[in-house]
Scaffold this active site. Structure first.
Site, PDB file in Angstrom:
ATOM      1  N   LYS A  54       0.868  -1.193   0.000  1.00  0.00           N
ATOM      2  CA  LYS A  54       0.000   0.000   0.000  1.00  0.00           C
ATOM      3  C   LYS A  54       0.887   1.221   0.000  1.00  0.00           C
ATOM      4  CE  LYS A  54      -3.955   2.112   0.561  1.00  0.00           C
ATOM      5  NZ  LYS A  54      -3.681   2.738  -0.765  1.00  0.00           N
ATOM      6  N   SER A  93      -7.013   5.579   4.006  1.00  0.00           N
ATOM      7  CA  SER A  93      -6.968   4.714   2.821  1.00  0.00           C
ATOM      8  C   SER A  93      -7.207   3.262   3.215  1.00  0.00           C
ATOM      9  CB  SER A  93      -5.598   4.814   2.138  1.00  0.00           C
ATOM     10  OG  SER A  93      -5.571   5.878   1.235  1.00  0.00           O
ATOM     11  N   GLN A 129       7.167   4.077   3.910  1.00  0.00           N
ATOM     12  CA  GLN A 129       5.757   3.694   3.931  1.00  0.00           C
ATOM     13  C   GLN A 129       5.541   2.414   4.740  1.00  0.00           C
ATOM     14  OE1 GLN A 129       3.599   5.701   1.681  1.00  0.00           O
ATOM     15  NE2 GLN A 129       2.006   4.902   3.024  1.00  0.00           N
ATOM     16  N   LYS A 163       5.458   3.437   8.357  1.00  0.00           N
ATOM     17  CA  LYS A 163       4.291   4.298   8.581  1.00  0.00           C
ATOM     18  C   LYS A 163       3.022   3.447   8.647  1.00  0.00           C
ATOM     19  CE  LYS A 163       4.215   7.595   5.812  1.00  0.00           C
ATOM     20  NZ  LYS A 163       4.138   8.671   4.852  1.00  0.00           N
ATOM     21  N   LYS A 222       5.465   2.045  -3.071  1.00  0.00           N
ATOM     22  CA  LYS A 222       5.352   3.383  -3.658  1.00  0.00           C
ATOM     23  C   LYS A 222       5.628   3.246  -5.146  1.00  0.00           C
ATOM     24  CE  LYS A 222       4.555   7.623  -2.259  1.00  0.00           C
ATOM     25  NZ  LYS A 222       3.786   8.147  -1.135  1.00  0.00           N
ATOM     26  N   ASP A 259      -0.365  10.854  -4.654  1.00  0.00           N
ATOM     27  CA  ASP A 259       0.782  11.528  -3.998  1.00  0.00           C
ATOM     28  C   ASP A 259       1.012  12.781  -4.849  1.00  0.00           C
ATOM     29  OD1 ASP A 259       3.024  11.021  -1.852  1.00  0.00           O
ATOM     30  OD2 ASP A 259       4.127  11.692  -3.608  1.00  0.00           O
TER      31      ASP A 259
HETATM   32  P1  NDP Z   1       0.353  17.847  -4.139  1.00  0.00           P
HETATM   33  O1  NDP Z   1       0.872  17.530  -5.482  1.00  0.00           O
HETATM   34  O2  NDP Z   1      -1.100  17.934  -3.912  1.00  0.00           O
HETATM   35  O3  NDP Z   1       1.015  19.187  -3.580  1.00  0.00           O
HETATM   36  C1  NDP Z   1       2.394  19.356  -3.471  1.00  0.00           C
HETATM   37  C2  NDP Z   1       2.663  20.815  -3.136  1.00  0.00           C
HETATM   38  O4  NDP Z   1       4.056  20.965  -2.868  1.00  0.00           O
HETATM   39  C3  NDP Z   1       2.324  21.759  -4.292  1.00  0.00           C
HETATM   40  O5  NDP Z   1       1.898  22.982  -3.761  1.00  0.00           O
HETATM   41  C4  NDP Z   1       3.663  21.906  -5.008  1.00  0.00           C
HETATM   42  O6  NDP Z   1       3.799  23.128  -5.704  1.00  0.00           O
HETATM   43  C5  NDP Z   1       4.624  21.863  -3.843  1.00  0.00           C
HETATM   44  N1  NDP Z   1       5.917  21.301  -4.272  1.00  0.00           N
HETATM   45  C6  NDP Z   1       6.127  20.143  -4.918  1.00  0.00           C
HETATM   46  N2  NDP Z   1       7.440  19.975  -5.163  1.00  0.00           N
HETATM   47  C7  NDP Z   1       8.053  21.063  -4.649  1.00  0.00           C
HETATM   48  C8  NDP Z   1       9.400  21.496  -4.579  1.00  0.00           C
HETATM   49  N3  NDP Z   1      10.384  20.726  -5.086  1.00  0.00           N
HETATM   50  N4  NDP Z   1       9.662  22.669  -3.976  1.00  0.00           N
HETATM   51  C9  NDP Z   1       8.670  23.422  -3.442  1.00  0.00           C
HETATM   52  N5  NDP Z   1       7.373  23.076  -3.482  1.00  0.00           N
HETATM   53  C10 NDP Z   1       7.083  21.910  -4.078  1.00  0.00           C
HETATM   54  O7  NDP Z   1       1.001  16.718  -3.168  1.00  0.00           O
HETATM   55  P2  NDP Z   1       0.533  16.258  -1.740  1.00  0.00           P
HETATM   56  O8  NDP Z   1       0.035  17.415  -0.965  1.00  0.00           O
HETATM   57  O9  NDP Z   1      -0.317  15.066  -1.895  1.00  0.00           O
HETATM   58  O10 NDP Z   1       1.909  15.737  -1.124  1.00  0.00           O
HETATM   59  C11 NDP Z   1       2.820  16.613  -0.464  1.00  0.00           C
HETATM   60  C12 NDP Z   1       3.769  15.781   0.379  1.00  0.00           C
HETATM   61  O11 NDP Z   1       3.016  14.995   1.322  1.00  0.00           O
HETATM   62  C13 NDP Z   1       4.634  14.777  -0.377  1.00  0.00           C
HETATM   63  O12 NDP Z   1       5.868  14.644   0.300  1.00  0.00           O
HETATM   64  C14 NDP Z   1       3.856  13.479  -0.228  1.00  0.00           C
HETATM   65  O13 NDP Z   1       4.677  12.336  -0.378  1.00  0.00           O
HETATM   66  C15 NDP Z   1       3.359  13.618   1.198  1.00  0.00           C
HETATM   67  N6  NDP Z   1       2.207  12.796   1.540  1.00  0.00           N
HETATM   68  C16 NDP Z   1       1.015  12.921   0.863  1.00  0.00           C
HETATM   69  C17 NDP Z   1      -0.075  12.181   1.250  1.00  0.00           C
HETATM   70  C18 NDP Z   1      -1.425  12.376   0.655  1.00  0.00           C
HETATM   71  O14 NDP Z   1      -2.385  11.832   1.208  1.00  0.00           O
HETATM   72  N7  NDP Z   1      -1.578  13.148  -0.406  1.00  0.00           N
HETATM   73  C19 NDP Z   1       0.043  11.138   2.298  1.00  0.00           C
HETATM   74  C20 NDP Z   1       1.312  11.158   3.002  1.00  0.00           C
HETATM   75  C21 NDP Z   1       2.343  11.937   2.585  1.00  0.00           C
HETATM   76  P3  NDP Z   1       3.054  23.378  -7.123  1.00  0.00           P
HETATM   77  O15 NDP Z   1       1.651  23.737  -6.760  1.00  0.00           O
HETATM   78  O16 NDP Z   1       3.830  24.484  -7.711  1.00  0.00           O
HETATM   79  O17 NDP Z   1       3.144  22.096  -7.857  1.00  0.00           O
END
Ligand code: NDP
Length: 451
Positions: A94, A382, A115, A118, A130, A170
């Site tokens: 997962k 999830s 993961q 976690k 992943k 993600d």
């Molecule tokens: P999204 O794609 O929804 O959002 C990511 C955000 O981070 C966007 O605002 C993006 O900017 C910004 N971003 C991405 N890369 C960079 C970078 N290199 N430098 C600065 N800003 C950056 O992703 P999520 O919110 O789903 O995921 C964010 C984090 O959380 C990741 O590490 C993911 O692995 C982790 N995570 C997510 C989960 C989930 O349920 N979604 C669960 C557990 C962990 P822009 O808008 O410009 O693209």
């Protein structure tokens, strides 16, 4: 006579680096766990005899494939697709799918490794995986994203299944992408099953799945504060990111009385001295999820500071919530946060703090919740989406909200149990999360013998 595993941490890491060359993120993630687990297992012979640490740091299976698709101009394009099935000792694989140009094997191996622990911490029966692609969703039309997702699933469907491996979203994979991926899986297999989570509510999704990671990250901080007799009310909070995790972390902070002064995206951050409110957050949700725009637009609309190309960590705060991406808080930025009075960090993103930054927070006695504990709320819901799909019913939102709170509370308690420093009140949540996550997976591996 068994070959035992009594190497020291340096020897273990040297071996890992030799066998996984040029994978710095993977080395970092393994080191973080191994540094804590080494001490814990020192006098537990069975883990050495069964070579658990060495085995746990090798994925069960890695699938790499070509993804061909056609862009709107009729050009044939090609990307790489991956699925790292890390460990299924305690349940089906997962973990999310990430579509981003930065995706490579090192990043996916680190994420799949994290993961595993976690998922174990959630208390639910889920292994760790992943996957993703170096495909850049930015600037692509809906039709292009659909064709890419269909091509990606045309290979991936052979390797996943509701009892085998259940991917989710993600970075770069949100509701739109999950819809396209699920639609293609259904078409290829003629089966309507819970093979993906994060689905739309119309086709087997779960209430509060989209909010769960961000909410959980805030609950974790609240639990840490409450243990000290404190709370979120009135605290100035920095949030980075403006995606799924960041938006709902900000929303829950507002619910609980926090003052959110920053958000960021990959081109800069906004600093709103008055703090966000529900209306401003609604604007961000529309901007980022529907119009796929830049935060700069928010700054113009609400006349707040915009810092192009920068991260928010120099802004003075009480609490920090990194919710964008890995290694977004450098060691220097950790020191800046500490000297500006930051009392707590809860990691919404995966591994957003550099290794020496974590050390700096721990040494400064800052409350620090590592991602594998702090952002486990998303995968927990999830897991419950999988249960709902198996039952073929949808549970009530209130029921799931209560379960999320309970699961985050249990994770906090487990971190305290294994991370409380003897003779002091300080909790090393990194150590607590690593050991608590490790034990369940390791014991299952011992039970299976050599497989
Ligand atoms: P999204 O794609 O929804 O959002 C990511 C955000 O981070 C966007 O605002 C993006 O900017 C910004 N971003 C991405 N890369 C960079 C970078 N290199 N430098 C600065 N800003 C950056 O992703 P999520 O919110 O789903 O995921 C964010 C984090 O959380 C990741 O590490 C993911 O692995 C982790 N995570 C997510 C989960 C989930 O349920 N979604 C669960 C557990 C962990 P822009 O808008 O410009 O693209």
């Amino acid at each position: 006579m068994a070959i035992t595993d009594h190497v020291n941490l340096d020897q273990f890491m040297a071996g890992l680096k030799r066998h996984n060359a040029n994978e710095p993120e993977f080395h970092q993630a393994v080191f973080e766990v191994a540094a804590n687990v080494f001490d814990y297992i020192a006098d537990k012979e069975i883990y050495h005899e069964m070579q658990i640490l060495r085995r746990i740091a090798v994925p069960d299976r890695i699938i790499i494939f070509r993804v061909c698709w056609e862009d709107d101009n009729g050009n044939i394009r090609v990307n790489k697709g991956y699925r790292v099935q890390n460990n299924n000792s305690i349940g089906p694989y997962k973990g999310g799918l990430r579509f981003d140009p930065s995706v490579n094997l090192s990043i996916l191996k680190f994420l799949a490794f994290e993961q595993t622990f976690k998922n174990s911490l959630t208390g639910l029966p889920m292994g760790g995986a992943k996957g993703g692609s170096d495909f850049n969703v930015k600037g692509k039309s809906d039709g292009e994203v659909m064709r890419f997702c269909q091509s990606f699933m045309t290979e991936l469907f052979r390797h996943v299944g509701e009892d085998v491996d259940v991917p989710a979203g993600d970075i770069g994979v949100g509701a739109r992408e999950i819809g396209f991926l699920f639609g293609q899986y259904k078409r290829l297999t003629n089966r309507f099953v819970g093979v993906l989570t994060g689905k739309g509510m119309e086709f087997g999704g779960s209430p509060i799945r989209k909010e769960a990671t961000g909410y959980g990250t805030v609950y974790m901080m609240d639990d840490m504060l409450q243990r000290r007799g404190d709370g979120l009310e009135g605290k100035t909070c920095l949030v980075s990111g403006a995606g799924n995790v960041a938006i709902y972390a900000a929303e829950k902070l507002l619910h609980l009385g926090g003052k959110v002064v920053t958000l960021s995206d990959s081109t800069g951050f906004i600093y709103d001295k008055d703090g966000l409110n529900a209306e401003k957050l609604e604007y961000v949700i529309d901007l980022k999820t529907k119009r796929r725009g830049r935060l700069e637009e928010f700054a113009r609309e609400y006349d707040v500071e915009y810092h192009a190309g920068e991260k928010p960590w120099q802004v003075p705060c009480d609490l920090a919530f990194p919710c964008a991406t890995q290694n977004e808080i450098s060691t220097a930025e950790a020191h800046t946060l500490i000297s500006n009075g930051c009392q707590g960090v809860s990691e919404g993103a995966n591994m957003p703090t550099e290794q020496h930054g974590i050390l700096a927070f721990t040494e400064a006695r800052v409350m620090f919740a590592p991602s594998k504990a702090a952002n486990a709320g998303g995968v927990a819901i999830s897991g419950l989406e999988m249960s709902q799909n198996s039952e073929r019913r949808t549970w009530k939102r209130q029921e799931l909200e209560k379960l999320l709170l309970e699961i985050m509370g249990d994770i906090h308690e487990r971190c305290v149990e294994y991370g409380k420093e003897p003779g002091s009140d300080y909790v090393d949540y990194v150590k607590g999360a690593n050991i608590a996550g490790f034990i369940k997976v390791a014991d299952a591996m011992v039970a299976y013998g050599v497989v």
